[in-house]
Each structure stands twice: as structure tokens, then as C-alpha cells.
Motif scaffolding. Structure first.
Motif, PDB file in Angstrom:
ATOM      1  N   SER A  38      -2.206   5.032   2.378  1.00 25.19           N
ATOM      2  CA  SER A  38      -1.418   3.950   1.781  1.00 25.19           C
ATOM      3  C   SER A  38      -2.315   2.766   1.438  1.00 25.19           C
ATOM      4  O   SER A  38      -2.177   2.147   0.382  1.00 25.19           O
ATOM      5  CB  SER A  38      -0.315   3.510   2.740  1.00 25.19           C
ATOM      6  N   SER A  39      -3.267   2.464   2.333  1.00 22.42           N
ATOM      7  CA  SER A  39      -4.209   1.382   2.067  1.00 22.42           C
ATOM      8  C   SER A  39      -5.081   1.707   0.858  1.00 22.42           C
ATOM      9  O   SER A  39      -5.355   0.848   0.018  1.00 22.42           O
ATOM     10  CB  SER A  39      -5.086   1.148   3.295  1.00 22.42           C
ATOM     11  N   SER A  42      -3.067   1.196  -2.256  1.00 20.96           N
ATOM     12  CA  SER A  42      -2.939  -0.226  -2.548  1.00 20.96           C
ATOM     13  C   SER A  42      -4.201  -0.751  -3.217  1.00 20.96           C
ATOM     14  O   SER A  42      -4.135  -1.530  -4.178  1.00 20.96           O
ATOM     15  CB  SER A  42      -2.670  -0.991  -1.245  1.00 20.96           C
ATOM     16  N   SER A 315       2.080   6.917  -4.175  1.00 23.15           N
ATOM     17  CA  SER A 315       2.282   5.720  -3.370  1.00 23.15           C
ATOM     18  C   SER A 315       3.691   5.682  -2.793  1.00 23.15           C
ATOM     19  O   SER A 315       3.888   5.332  -1.623  1.00 23.15           O
ATOM     20  CB  SER A 315       2.025   4.470  -4.227  1.00 23.15           C
TER      21      SER A 315
END
Length: 482
Positions: A38-39, A42, A315
Motif C-alpha cells: 500500500s505504501s 501511494s 490500490s
């Protein structure tokens, strides 16, 4: 005594301890992988936004789109006659992307708003180069010897015009006028100078240019060569390579020169804004919209909402399915660890009953069980962190490529040209597609969360077992003595 007994019991029950630790490890590893992916997503989305706006830009200000039907976006191409021998004709047209501009004074207005640290203007242009030639037709005499004039077969001199026509090539490229006095903000910051140099602050009206590396390769351009834009020669002083995806423009020139080429004196298409506090971006946006009418303010969050493609899909999966899957696995792991610990206590009834008969208090027995479970939890945390780091490293090593399609923000801003006649600013961002390599960075905070989960798992499992152990009575042990 506590640690001696703890070490002996864990050694005796290695298999049971390993089962509990493994269950917790799987849940913790899944949390680390999902969190790191997820990071990485992002960061990938940030790269998409930076490829348009550059580093440090929190929002952009553009002119509000005109209602449909208003404005004249047509462009005419006129060629002077150069004889009838089919001489080559050529014409350049420099057009403002989206045909919407703001006064340069808007940059000062935006910069004066509360919460704005810096505001820089830029002018985005599309250059159309049309070249080709007209071929005159040939007049053939009329068949049958017909006469000209009355009763003739028609046509000039009674003949017939055959052949002729026109063949033109249309090429386009993008040019961005950048404020050379403020090099730290704007689209050029999303590219790295790989050859030559960037602009000097004194070159506000100099005929110099920085060229994108991909465009330079296509057109065989290099530092020291010149490129002609609408009859004006620019000396190439640097070659820039986009950090990710496509560059914002093919050529970068000083803002004042761009305004001259486009006949847009003291005009800009976009104001790039850096907020003094990243937590106050929404309030800054509201202030600009309220105090500067007829403008559209687009923040990074607004633009991120328009990102689609496999990056957006992945995402969404990571933040929804992945998050809930991690929670479900963790809950299952905690429950299993608790049940296994409670079951182990049930098999140790005689042992704990005997200890109580020898004088151990219920609290001491409970602390002993919780201590064993906590060690199991920490062991599971170590294994989980190792597995999680391995999974994150594998994702980074493979680096699967995701596609990000930047849709329209509806307000016009952005620098991705949607074609030379893109139909206004609302469509300029519609064709911006980037390929981003996914990484899975693991932060210190993620490791901290993993350690916390390991401790929590051990305490939960110990709570189950401790509660069961505290209810044992010495008489239970005596009944089980053979």
C-alpha cells in the motif's frame, strides 16, 4: 525461578510453541506485506502527480473552463503564394494549451493568500508545424476539337483540369514556459538534468531551451545545437530526463519567451502553489477560490482521485480486500493462539494443581502462563517480520508494472497535452498514461506495528490460558494422581 521454569516449559513444549508462533507469524507477515505494498502504491501515485506538477506542488490554479459554445478555439493556416511550380509551403502555429489563460498578476494574488508559501506561473503551449506543397493541375485540350466559348465543352479554354492538389504534413510538439527565477517549483522539477545545465536566473528573456531526453533522441538534438520555434532559434543548454513516465513537455523555455511566441504577453496557463503547511491545503484552496474569482483550484488529492488503470485497481484491492484480509487472518491467528494455549493449560491441570498445593498463588500461575504465551508471541513476531520482509523484498525485486491513467479533473489544469486541438483544458489530462514499477518499501513504523501485534498476540493467548489456569484447584491435581 520464573525464568528457569519458563525456559524449561518452552523447551518441553517446542512443537506446541512453534505452532502458536507460526500462526501469529503468518498474520503479522501478511500485515507487513499489505502495508508495504500500500505504501508503494501511494508512492507510485505520488510519482504520477509529480510527473505533471513537479516536486513540491500542492495545488494548481487555472482559469475556470468557459461554458460550451463560448470562445473561438479555431485556428487558421494561411500560406503565401510562391509561384506555380509546387514550391514547399511551411507554417508554424503556437497555441496555448486549452486556450485558457490567466493574467500574470494572478500569480502575485495567489502568492499573497494566507497559507501560501510560494506561487509560480507557467505557460503551456502546443506548436503545430504544417509543411507541404501545392501541386498545380494540368489543363488538357478538349476532345473532338471543341471550341471555346459558346457551345464549347466547358473549362478554362475549353479544356479540362486534371491532377493537382495538396500534400501537407502536420507535426506537433509541446513547449512549456517556465519561470527561471523560481526553479524549485513547476513541472521541470519532475525531470533531472542529465546533460548540460538548467536555466540561469538571469535568462528571463534569453533564447535558450532545455529539451526532454526522449524528444532529443527522436529529433537528434543535443546540448549546443539549436531548435527553431516559430522562426525563433533557441540554443539548447540542457537535456532533462523525466523521473517517471513521460515528461510534462518536449521543450522548456523561459516564460517571457513563451509569452512572446504565443502572443500572450503577461499571461500564464497555470499557477503552481506550494502550501506553507501540508495540513492546511483544503483551507488554502477555499481561500483562493473565494478571493480570486473565475479560477479553478486543483489539489493533489483531487488529481489523485482521477487516477485509474491497474494502479488504481491494485490500490483499491490493497486498501480494502488486503486490509480486511489482514485483519481476518490476525483475528484468526489470535484466537487459535489463545485456544491452543488454553488447551495446553487443560493438559497441565495436574502440574498447576500440584504447584498450587505447594504454595503457588493463582496470580503466580497466571503470570507463568502469560509469560510463556508472550515469548511465543515474540517468537511469532520475529518469524513474521522475517517473512514480511522477504515478501516485500520479493515484490520489489519483481517490480510488477502498473498503468496509471490520469483522467480529467474537470477544471483544466495539468500539463499532459491531449493533442494539439485538445478541445479545452478539461481534456488536457485525459490522455496522460504512465507505466509505474511497483515497489514495497517497509518503514520503521511498519516494523513497530508488527512488534506490537506480536506482543498483543502473546498477551491475548496468555489471557486465555491464564484465565483457565487461575480457575484450577489443588483438588483437581489430586483427583488425577494415579
Amino acid at each position: 525461578m520464573f525464568f528457569t521454569y519458563l525456559r524449561r516449559e518452552l523447551r518441553r513444549r517446542r512443537k506446541a510453541a512453534l505452532v502458536v508462533a507460526s500462526g501469529l507469524a503468518l498474520g503479522i507477515a501478511l500485515v507487513i506485506v499489505v502495508s508495504s505494498v500500500s505504501s508503494g502504491m501511494s508512492q507510485a501515485q505520488d510519482k504520477v502527480l509529480q510527473s505533471l506538477y513537479g516536486l513540491g506542488t500542492d495545488m494548481t490554479v487555472t482559469k475556470a473552463a468557459a461554458p460550451p459554445g463560448e470562445g473561438d478555439n479555431r485556428r487558421r493556416f494561411e500560406f503565401d503564394a510562391k509561384g506555380d511550380t509546387g514550391a514547399e509551403q511551411s507554417s508554424d502555429r503556437v497555441m496555448v494549451q486549452g486556450f485558457q489563460t490567466l493574467a500574470s498578476s494572478t500569480v502575485t494574488q495567489v502568492g499573497g493568500q494566507d497559507g501560501v508559501a510560494q506561487a509560480v506561473g507557467g505557460l503551456s503551449l502546443t506548436v503545430l508545424k504544417v509543411n507541404g506543397e501545392f501541386k498545380p493541375g494540368e489543363i488538357t485540350p478538349p476532345q473532338g476539337g471543341g471550341r471555346t466559348g459558346q457551345g464549347g465543352t466547358g473549362g478554362a479554354g475549353g479544356g479540362e483540369v486534371r491532377g493537382g492538389g495538396a500534400a501537407f504534413d502536420v507535426n506537433s510538439y509541446t513547449v512549456f514556459g517556465t519561470d527561471v527565477a523560481a526553479p524549485a517549483l513547476g513541472p521541470l522539477t519532475s525531470s533531472k538534468i542529465t546533460t548540460g545545465r538548467t536555466f540561469k536566473s538571469t535568462e528571463t528573456d534569453a533564447a535558450v531551451a532545455v529539451v526532454d531526453s526522449a524528444y532529443a533522441k527522436e529529433k537528434s538534438l543535443a546540448v549546443g545545437k539549436t531548435v527553431t520555434i516559430s522562426g525563433t532559434k533557441f540554443s539548447i543548454v540542457g537535456v532533462a530526463t523525466a523521473d517517471s513516465g513521460d515528461s510534462a513537455a518536449n521543450l522548456y523555455i523561459p516564460l517571457k519567451k513563451a509569452q512572446t511566441l504565443a502572443d500572450s504577453k503577461d499571461k500564464v496557463t497555470t499557477v503552481y502553489v506550494k502550501a506553507a503547511d501540508s495540513q492546511q491545503i483544503d483551507s488554502v484552496k477555499s481561500a483562493i477560490q473565494k478571493n480570486i474569482p473565475d479560477t479553478t483550484v486543483t489539489t493533489s488529492a483531487d488529481l489523485a482521485g482521477t487516477v485509474s488503470g491497474s494502479l488504481s485497481t491494485a490500490s483499491d484491492l490493497a486498501t480494502t480486500v488486503g486490509k480486511w484480509l489482514s485483519i481476518a487472518v490476525l483475528i484468526a491467528a489470535f484466537l487459535v493462539a489463545g485456544l491452543l494455549t488454553s488447551s495446553a493449560v487443560s493438559r497441565r491441570v495436574r502440574e498447576f494443581g500440584t504447584l498450587k498445593a505447594l504454595g503457588w498463588k493463582s496470580g503466580r500461575v497466571t503470570r507463568q502462563v502469560v509469560g510463556e504465551a508472550l515469548v511465543n508471541g515474540l517468537l511469532g513476531g520475529v518469524l513474521g517480520i522475517a517473512l514480511g520482509l522477504g515478501g516485500a523484498y520479493l515484490v520489489t525485486a519483481i517490480s510488477p508494472t502498473l498503468t496509471a491513467q490520469l483522467g480529467s479533473t474537470g477544471g483544466g489544469g495539468g500539463l499532459a497535452g491531449g493533442g494539439p486541438m485538445g478541445g479545452g483544458p478539461a481534456r488536457q489530462t485525459a490522455s496522460k498514461a504512465l507505466d509505474i514499477a511497483l515497489t514495497a518499501p517497509v518503514s520503521v513504523s511498519t516494523i513497530g506495528i508488527a512488534v506490537g501485534l506480536a506482543v498483543a498476540g502473546g498477551l491475548i493467548a496468555g489471557g486465555f490460558g491464564g484465565w483457565r489456569a487461575s480457575r484450577l484447584r489443588p483438588a483437581d491435581a489430586l483427583r488425577r494422581v494415579e
